[in-house]
Design an enzyme around this catalytic site. Structure first.
Site, mmCIF file in Angstrom:
data_model
loop_
_atom_site.group_PDB
_atom_site.id
_atom_site.type_symbol
_atom_site.label_atom_id
_atom_site.label_comp_id
_atom_site.label_asym_id
_atom_site.label_seq_id
_atom_site.Cartn_x
_atom_site.Cartn_y
_atom_site.Cartn_z
ATOM 1 N N GLY A 8 8.791 -2.799 -2.153
ATOM 2 C CA GLY A 8 9.822 -2.088 -1.403
ATOM 3 C C GLY A 8 11.244 -2.469 -1.731
ATOM 4 N N ALA A 77 3.994 -2.421 -8.688
ATOM 5 C CA ALA A 77 3.285 -2.237 -9.959
ATOM 6 C C ALA A 77 4.159 -2.735 -11.096
ATOM 7 C CB ALA A 77 2.933 -0.769 -10.191
ATOM 8 N N TYR A 179 -0.856 0.955 -19.437
ATOM 9 C CA TYR A 179 -0.288 1.305 -18.133
ATOM 10 C C TYR A 179 -1.023 2.507 -17.544
ATOM 11 C CZ TYR A 179 3.005 3.225 -14.739
ATOM 12 O OH TYR A 179 3.565 3.743 -13.602
ATOM 13 N N LYS A 183 -3.233 2.931 -13.980
ATOM 14 C CA LYS A 183 -2.943 3.908 -12.924
ATOM 15 C C LYS A 183 -4.191 4.723 -12.571
ATOM 16 C CE LYS A 183 0.456 4.023 -11.242
ATOM 17 N NZ LYS A 183 0.963 3.110 -10.166
ATOM 18 N N ARG A 247 9.553 17.258 -20.519
ATOM 19 C CA ARG A 247 9.291 16.412 -19.357
ATOM 20 C C ARG A 247 9.780 17.107 -18.094
ATOM 21 N NH1 ARG A 247 6.844 14.233 -22.858
ATOM 22 N NH2 ARG A 247 6.753 12.004 -23.400
#
Length: 351
Positions: A8, A77, A179, A183, A247
Site C-alpha cells: 500500500g 509484488a 513475472y 501472475k 498497448r
C-alpha cells in the site's frame, strides 16, 4: 469497510489507499519497503491510514492485521521483467509464496473478500486474426526474427500477416516470462483459496498503468517510467523495436477507482470462485506514440527508435474492458492526451 492494502505504499497501492479514504473506507497499509521499489522511505498517501511495516510473507504480522479488517486488496509484488532469469527465485518468493502466505492467513482468520492485482501479461500476446484462419495464437517471437527487424508475429499456420485486436478475459493464458508466470500462479492460488473457503475473489488484470508516483531509474519499472526518467535527465526516450507495439495505457487513478468499486461490490459476488476483469483505458496507442506524447508535453528531445528488443516482450496486447463496464459500471475517466500531459510534469519516486 476496513481494507488491508498489501503493497500500500507503492505506486498503485498508495493511490488505492487514497481512493478508499476518499470513499470513507478505512485503509490499512502493509508494505515492506523493498529497496528496488522504494529508494527513500515512503508512507501512505492517505494520511490517516494505519501503517504496518511488514513483509507479506510474515504470517504472524498478517494474522495480527487481518483480525481487524473486512477485506484485502493485494498489490504487493515484484513487478516488471527485471534483469535476467537469475531473479526467478525472488519473483516466485515475493509474488507466489507471498500470495500463498496471505491466503493461508486469510483462511485462518476468516477474511473472505479479496481483490488481486492481476496483469495483462497472463495472456502473452494479445488477440490476432488471420485473413485465412481466423483467430490464431502465435508463439513467442524468435531472436532470429527480432535481430532481423521482423517484429510482427505471423500466422502459425500459413505465415500470413495478422491483424491485432482486443483481448478479452476468455482468451487462453500464455505467460512468456517469469513475472507473467508468477501472475498466473497468483490467480490459480486465489481461485483455489476461494473454492476451499467459500471466499470471494476478483483479479483485476491491469494493462499498462502510468501516472504520478511511478518509480524512476529502476529495471522493475514500466516503459512509461523509463521514458519519463530519460526526459527528466534531459535525454531522449529510447524506443525499442520500431515503436509500433500496441498497448493500452491506463491512468493509475482509474486503476485505483476500479479496485475500490470491486471491493465495494465483493459482498454480492458469487462465493467460491475467482472472477477476472481486464482493467484498461479502452484506447489503443503504440509505444512510439506514448514516447512522442511525453516528449512533447515535457518539451524534451524527440524519442529515438533503436531497434533493440527484450526477449520475452510481446508485440501487441490491448484490452477489452467491456466486462468490467457491463457488470460493475466502471470505465476509465482519464484520456491519453490529458494523462500523458499530467505525467510529463508529475514527480516520480526516487526524485
Amino acid at each position: 469497510m476496513r481494507v488491508l492494502v498489501t503493497g500500500g505504499a507503492g505506486f498503485i497501492g498508495s493511490q488505492i489507499a487514497t481512493a478508499l479514504a476518499d470513499r470513507a473506507h478505512d485503509p490499512v497499509v502493509l508494505d515492506t519497503q523493498l529497496p528496488a521499489v522504494h529508494r527513500t522511505a515512503a508512507h501512505p498517501s492517505a494520511p490517516d491510514a494505519e501503517w504496518v511495516h511488514a513483509d507479506v510473507r510474515d504470517q504472524d504480522a498478517l494474522i495480527r492485521t487481518l483480525r481487524r479488517v473486512d477485506a484485502v486488496c493485494h498489490q504487493a509484488a515484484m513487478v516488471g521483467l527485471g534483469k535476467d532469469f537469475t531473479e526467478a527465485p525472488a519473483y516466485v518468493s515475493c509474488n507466489d509464496v507471498g500470495t500463498a502466505v496471505l491466503l493461508a492467513s486469510m483462511a485462518q482468520t476468516g477474511v473472505n473478500r479479496l481483490v488481486l492485482a492481476g496483469s495483462m501479461v497472463v495472456y502473452g500476446e494479445g488477440r490476432y486474426d488471420c485473413p485465412r484462419h481466423g483467430q490464431v495464437h502465435p508463439g513467442p517471437r524468435t531472436s532470429e526474427d527480432l535481430d532481423a527487424g521482423r517484429f510482427e508475429p505471423s500466422c502459425p499456420d500459413c505465415g500470413a500477416d495478422l491483424e491485432p485486436g482486443l483481448v478479452d478475459e476468455d482468451a487462453p493464458l500464455d505467460p512468456r516470462n517469469v513475472y507473467a508466470a508468477t501472475k498466473v500462479a497468483q490467480e490459480h492460488l486465489a481461485a483455489a483459496w476461494a473454492r476451499a473457503t467459500g471466499g470471494r475473489a476478483v483479479s483485476l488484470r491491469y494493462h499498462n498503468v502510468y501516472g504520478p508516483g511511478m518509480p524512476r531509474d529502476t529495471p522493475y519499472a514500466g516503459v512509461a517510467s523509463f521514458f519519463r526518467s530519460a526526459l527528466a535527465r534531459g535525454e531522449a526516450p529510447r524506443v525499442f523495436e520500431d515503436g509500433g507495439q500496441r498497448r493500452d495505457f491506463v491512468h493509475v487513478r482509474d486503476v485505483a477507482s476500479a479496485n475500490v468499486l470491486v471491493l465495494e461490490a465483493l459482498a454480492g459476488r458469487e462465493p467460491g470462485m475467482l472472477s477476472a476483469f481486464n482493467t484498461g483505458s479502452g484506447q489503443v496507442h503504440t509505444v512510439g506514440e506514448m514516447a512522442q506524447a511525453l516528449a512533447r508535453a515535457h518539451d524534451g528531445p524527440e524519442p529515438v527508435v533503436t531497434g533493440e528488443y527484450r526477449l520475452g516482450d510481446v508485440r501487441h496486447i490491448t484490452a477489452s474492458s467491456q466486462r468490467l463496464t457491463r457488470e460493475l459500471g466502471w470505465r476509465a475517466q482519464t484520456g491519453f492526451t490529458e494523462g500523458m500531459a499530467e505525467f510529463a510534469h508529475s514527480p516520480q519516486r526516487g526524485t
